[in-house]
Each structure stands twice: as structure tokens, then as C-alpha cells.
Design an enzyme around this catalytic site. Structure first.
Site, short mmCIF file in Angstrom:
data_model
loop_
_atom_site.label_atom_id
_atom_site.label_comp_id
_atom_site.label_asym_id
_atom_site.label_seq_id
_atom_site.Cartn_x
_atom_site.Cartn_y
_atom_site.Cartn_z
CG ASN A 73 -1.55 1.30 1.07
OD1 ASN A 73 -2.09 2.00 0.07
ND2 ASN A 73 -2.53 1.29 2.19
CG HIS B 4 -12.38 2.90 2.19
ND1 HIS B 4 -12.65 3.83 2.93
CD2 HIS B 4 -11.11 3.71 2.64
CE1 HIS B 4 -12.60 5.18 3.31
NE2 HIS B 4 -10.85 4.78 3.01
CG ASP C 149 -6.07 9.85 17.30
OD1 ASP C 149 -7.07 9.38 18.34
OD2 ASP C 149 -4.78 9.68 16.89
NE ARG D 157 -9.77 12.86 1.87
CZ ARG D 157 -9.61 11.91 2.64
NH1 ARG D 157 -10.30 10.67 3.01
NH2 ARG D 157 -8.10 10.66 1.72
CG ASN E 291 -9.70 -0.01 17.58
OD1 ASN E 291 -9.43 -1.08 17.83
ND2 ASN E 291 -9.00 0.42 16.64
CD GLU F 149 -8.25 -1.53 2.99
OE1 GLU F 149 -8.11 -1.51 4.40
OE2 GLU F 149 -8.68 -0.41 2.17
NE ARG G 192 -6.16 1.64 -0.64
CZ ARG G 192 -6.26 2.51 -0.11
NH1 ARG G 192 -4.76 3.31 0.75
NH2 ARG G 192 -6.68 3.03 0.33
P1 ADP Z 1 -6.44 4.89 8.08
O1 ADP Z 1 -7.84 5.92 7.41
O2 ADP Z 1 -5.42 6.47 8.36
O3 ADP Z 1 -5.79 4.24 7.27
P2 ADP Z 1 -7.24 3.77 10.73
O4 ADP Z 1 -7.80 3.05 9.87
O5 ADP Z 1 -5.97 3.56 10.99
O6 ADP Z 1 -7.17 4.90 9.01
O7 ADP Z 1 -8.27 4.87 11.46
C1 ADP Z 1 -6.98 5.67 12.32
C2 ADP Z 1 -8.65 6.32 13.30
O8 ADP Z 1 -9.13 5.52 14.17
C3 ADP Z 1 -8.01 7.54 14.14
O9 ADP Z 1 -8.77 8.56 14.29
C4 ADP Z 1 -7.51 6.84 16.02
O10 ADP Z 1 -8.13 7.77 16.69
C5 ADP Z 1 -9.27 5.55 15.41
N1 ADP Z 1 -8.83 5.15 16.99
C6 ADP Z 1 -7.90 3.79 16.25
N2 ADP Z 1 -8.60 3.00 18.01
C7 ADP Z 1 -9.30 3.59 19.06
C8 ADP Z 1 -9.96 3.33 20.40
N3 ADP Z 1 -9.51 3.31 21.21
N4 ADP Z 1 -10.97 4.22 19.77
C9 ADP Z 1 -11.48 5.20 19.24
N5 ADP Z 1 -10.49 6.22 18.20
C10 ADP Z 1 -9.45 4.89 18.01
#
Ligand code: ADP
Length: 397
Positions: free
Chosen positions: A8, A178, A282, A239, A334, A382, A89
Site C-alpha cells: 500500500n 475503500h 485523532d 476532510r 475500536n 485489505e 493497492r
Molecule cells: P486510516 O484511514 O488512516 O487507515 P485507521 O483505520 O487506522 O485510519 O483509523 C485511524 C483512526 O482510528 C484514528 O482517528 C484513531 O484515533 C482511531 N482509533 C484507533 N483506536 C481507537 C480507539 N481505541 N478509540 C477510538 N478511536 C480509535
């Protein structure tokens, strides 16, 4: 025994996962960050250890050479030739690529030509492709498109209500993104629900830094929230998601910004959770700040949940009801807090979460037995889809 690597490549990064196939065992994985910037970082996770190297990596060709040498130096492989397949990807496949393809010179060129649709991603994807083709000339190289799963959308969903010429001459339409993730979790959901994908209406919610929702009818994508580019749809980490296009000239006139690309860049990189909270993109930071009483973080959280709920509402209408809602990606997998907040406002539609199942690490059905629309958490994968697609082409070789 054969090894396949799933790649990726982003504009300044390269994520990879090495598989033993057909066993589908992950042998090693890693990430190269800050490509083209001083002090690039390469991390290899193998055998429970993390090996980190910091050095200047100028471009993707160098990154791939460093990665391959790391694999040898760490004794993960003895010879390059052990890797018999690479899967890449690719973010935008346009109208040309409706499924994964074997990479030829012509295909690589076509992916490059589609860069208008994903200016940050496609050039990086192609750079990764060229680098691997040069280093592993005997291997099977396959491109897996983020847009391919959405190729089944009907015109009523993918066309924009604007003069036909823009579609006919310039292919302006919804492509989505996605797709690999939506497809994977939809298939897994069918397993959990004990039904054939053909018999299910699903809404998949990929909620990470990028966010997209998809309406899936009988295993096929019939609508999705991202659009011509990933800027569209729901609010995301950085975004805006959908907004009134008239805002663009208005902001330019008010702020003195003269380059429209700058506004689009702000909408892509400085908006969403980051723009509204003024503190982070985040979700973990947003939730902590909200819990500590930060009003901007609280508004950002509420807007984020509201936009997801509205798209679920749209897709319940598009599908005329659904069997299940599936949460996936960083936040979807998560954050029990986000899942609960989203579903709490949708009880009228028959969604209901069992709080004892909605916990960190949940995998599977988290709704109450009475819920009309089941709710599931399914970790996306993925890379595995990519590795499996490479296997299909290897078998044909
Ligand atoms: P990307 O689109 O960059 O692949 P990810 O699928 O890795 O992103 O998701 C990143 C997001 O997941 C971030 O906003 C991060 O805060 C959130 N995240 C990861 N773990 C947790 C958690 N335990 N609680 C809330 N949000 C989480």
C-alpha cells in the site's frame, strides 16, 4: 511454498505485509514513512520484534530496495526470488478497471494516466509498482483497485445531476473508495449471519481517518458515500465530506486565496475533526478532550456521529431496509463510544446495541437478539484480499 507481498504505497509512505501462501500466514509486515523527507523511517515487524532503521530514502524505488534488503538481512527471505507475487493497492481505477488485473507496462501506464482522480495516491501506487517489477522480474504483479467493488453501482447512484457532457466527455461521476474493505467485511458479515451474501442487504461503515459508508444489496455495492474523489461523503479526520460547492468561491473571495487547489487542500487536510476541534484529527484525542469538557471537541464528535447517522438513514432508504450495519476500520473497530453514539439515534429503524457486547476488541454481532437490523464489528483486512487476488493470478500463470 510461495510468498506474496501486499503493498500500500502512499505519497510519502509504503506499507507492506508479507504472506506465506496459500496458508495466508503473515510472515512479516512493515512501514516506511517520510519517503522523500529527511530521516525516513523503516519499521519491520517480524517474529515478535520491531526493527527500526532511520536513513534518508529519496523515492519509492529506493524504499522498495531497502525493504527487500531488510527482508534478506533479517533472514526473513534467503533470495528475492522467494517472493513470487506482489499485490498493489491502487486508489483510483476510474471506469477502466472494474476488477483486479495483472500488471503489464500498459496497465501501469493506464494507472498513471488516472492520476487526475487521485493525485496524491495513483502516482505513488505506480512508483511502487515500477520498483517491484524491476526488482522481481519473474514475479506475478497484480493491481487491486479501491474503486473496483463499486463498479456495480447503478447510474442512478454514480451519476451527478449536472450537464451530461461532464460525464460523457470527462467521466465525472462517483467512483467511491475503500472498496476492498467494504467487500471483505460484507463477506465476513454474511458468514457471521449464516446467510449467502446474495440474500443480504448490508450497510458497511468504514470509519477510520478516512470514512466511507456503502449500501450493499445481494453482495454488490449499490451506493457509496465517497464520490469523484475521497473528499465526498461523511465528515472525516481531516476532510469535510459533502458540502455546498458555492462555499468555494465565497471563501476565496473572503480570504483572498486565489488558487482553488489551496481551498481543496484545506478541505482535504485541515477540516473534519481537526478543523472543528482545532486540536486533533485523532478520535482518541477528540473523545478525551470532549470528556474533559472541551466544547469544540464535543461539537466535532457530535457532527461526526451525525453525518454517519445521516448516511445510514440514506442507505436504509436506498436499500429499502437492511439486515445489518457493519462497523470497521480504526474507529469502527475500536471505539465502542462512537458505535454506541451512532446507533443510539437510530432505534426507530430497529438498530439496538447490546452494551455488554459493545466492548473494545469486539468481533462479530454486537446487537441485541431483538434488533431488526443487526449490528456487527468486523476488523477489516485489505492486505489479505490483495494477497488472495495475487494467488488467483498466480494460479492462472
Ligand atoms: P486510516 O484511514 O488512516 O487507515 P485507521 O483505520 O487506522 O485510519 O483509523 C485511524 C483512526 O482510528 C484514528 O482517528 C484513531 O484515533 C482511531 N482509533 C484507533 N483506536 C481507537 C480507539 N481505541 N478509540 C477510538 N478511536 C480509535
Amino acid at each position: 511454498m510461495s510468498k506474496t507481498i501486499a503493498i500500500n504505497a502512499g505519497s510519502s509512505s509504503l506499507k507492506w505485509q508479507l504472506y506465506q501462501m496459500p496458508e495466508e500466514t503473515v510472515i512479516a509486515k512493515g512501514l516506511i514513512e517520510r519517503i522523500g523527507l529527511p530521516e525516513s523511517v523503516s519499521t519491520v515487524s517480524f517474529d515478535g520484534d520491531k526493527h527500526v532503521t532511520v536513513k534518508n530514502i529519496h523515492n519509492h524505488t529506493e524504499a522498495v530496495a531497502i525493504l527487500m534488503n531488510d527482508l534478506k538481512n533479517l533472514n526473513i527471505i534467503a533470495h528475492f526470488s522467494e517472493i513470487t507475487g506482489t499485490g498493489h493497492r491502487v486508489v483510483a481505477g476510474g471506469e477502466l478497471f472494474k476488477a483486479s488485473v495483472l500488471i503489464t507496462n500498459e496497465v501501469a501506464k493506464q494507472i498513471e494516466d488516472l492520476s487526475d482522480l487521485a493525485p496524491l495516491h495513483n502516482p505513488a501506487n505506480v512508483a511502487g509498482i515500477y520498483a517491484f517489477c524491476a526488482l522481481l522480474p519473474e514475479a506475478t504483479h497484480v493491481a487491486v483497485f479501491d474503486t473496483a467493488f463499486h463498479a456495480t453501482m447503478p447510474a442512478v447512484a454514480y451519476r451527478y445531476p449536472m450537464p451530461n457532457d461532464y460525464y460523457d466527455k470527462y467521466a465525472v461521476r462517483k467512483y467511491g473508495a475503500h472498496g476492498t474493505s467494504h467487500m471483505y467485511v460484507a463477506q465476513k458479515a454474511a458468514d457471521y449471519l449464516g446467510k449467502a451474501p446474495e440474500d443480504l442487504k448490508l450497510i458497511t461503515a468504514h470509519i477510520g481517518n478516512g470514512v466511507s459508508l456503502t449500501a450493499i444489496d445481494g453482495g454488490q455495492s449499490v451506493d457509496t458515500s465517497m464520490g469523484f474523489t475521497p473528499l465526498a461523503g461523511v465528515m472525516m479526520g481531516t476532510r469535510t465530506g459533502e458540502l455546498d460547492a458555492s462555499i468555494i468561491p465565497y471563501i476565496m473571495a473572503k480570504t483572498g486565496i486565489t488558487d482553488v487547489a489551496e481551498v481543496i487542500d484545506i478541505f482535504n487536510k485541515k477540516s473534519g475533526l481537526a478543523g472543528v476541534s482545532e486540536m486533533s484529527s485523532d478520535m482518541r484525542d477528540i473523545i478525551s478532550a470532549r470528556d474533559a469538557g472541551d466544547e469544540k471537541a464535543s461539537l466535532a464528535f457530535d457532527m461526526f456521529v451525525n453525518r454517519i447517522q445521516k448516511f445510514i438513514g440514506q442507505y436504509l432508504a436506498v436499500l429499502n431496509g437492511a439486515d445489518a450495519l457493519i462497523f470497521t476500520a480504526g474507529i469502527g473497530e475500536n471505539s465502542d463510544v462512537v458505535r454506541q453514539a451512532v446507533v443510539d439515534g437510530l432505534s426507530w429503524f430497529g438498530l439496538d446495541i447490546d452494551e455488554s457486547k459493545n466492548v473494545f476488541g469486539a468481533d462479530g454481532i454486537i446487537s441485541t437478539p431483538e434488533a431488526k437490523v443487526k449490528v456487527l464489528v468486523i476488523p477489516t483486512d485489505e492486505e489479505l484480499v490483495i494477497a488472495r487476488d495475487v494467488e488467483k493470478f498466480k494460479a492462472q500463470a
